[in-house]
Write a protein that holds these residues in place. Structure first.
Motif: not given
Length: 54
Positions: A40-43, A48-51
Motif C-alpha cells: 500500500v503506497p503512501f506519500e 507537508h506540501l499542503g496537497q
C-alpha cells in the motif's frame, strides 16, 4: 467499535497478498504489517506540501 465485515477483511488480505492467519500471533501480525507496508503506497510529503491525500 464495529467489527470489520469478513468480505472487507478478505478483500484487504487479497490486496496485500496475504492469507488469513490460522491463529493470532506475533509472527502473523508481523507478516500482515510487512505485506501492508510493501503493498500500500503512501506519500507522506503531501501533508507537508499542503496537497490533498486521495
Amino acid at each position: 467499535m464495529e467489527d470489520l465485515p469478513t468480505s472487507r477483511a478478505d478483500a484487504y488480505l487479497r490486496r496485500i497478498g496475504a492469507q488469513r492467519p490460522v491463529s493470532p500471533s506475533a509472527q502473523a501480525l508481523r507478516d500482515l504489517h510487512l505485506r501492508h507496508l510493501r503493498t500500500v503506497p503512501f506519500e507522506s510529503l503531501s501533508i507537508h506540501l499542503g496537497q490533498a491525500i486521495v
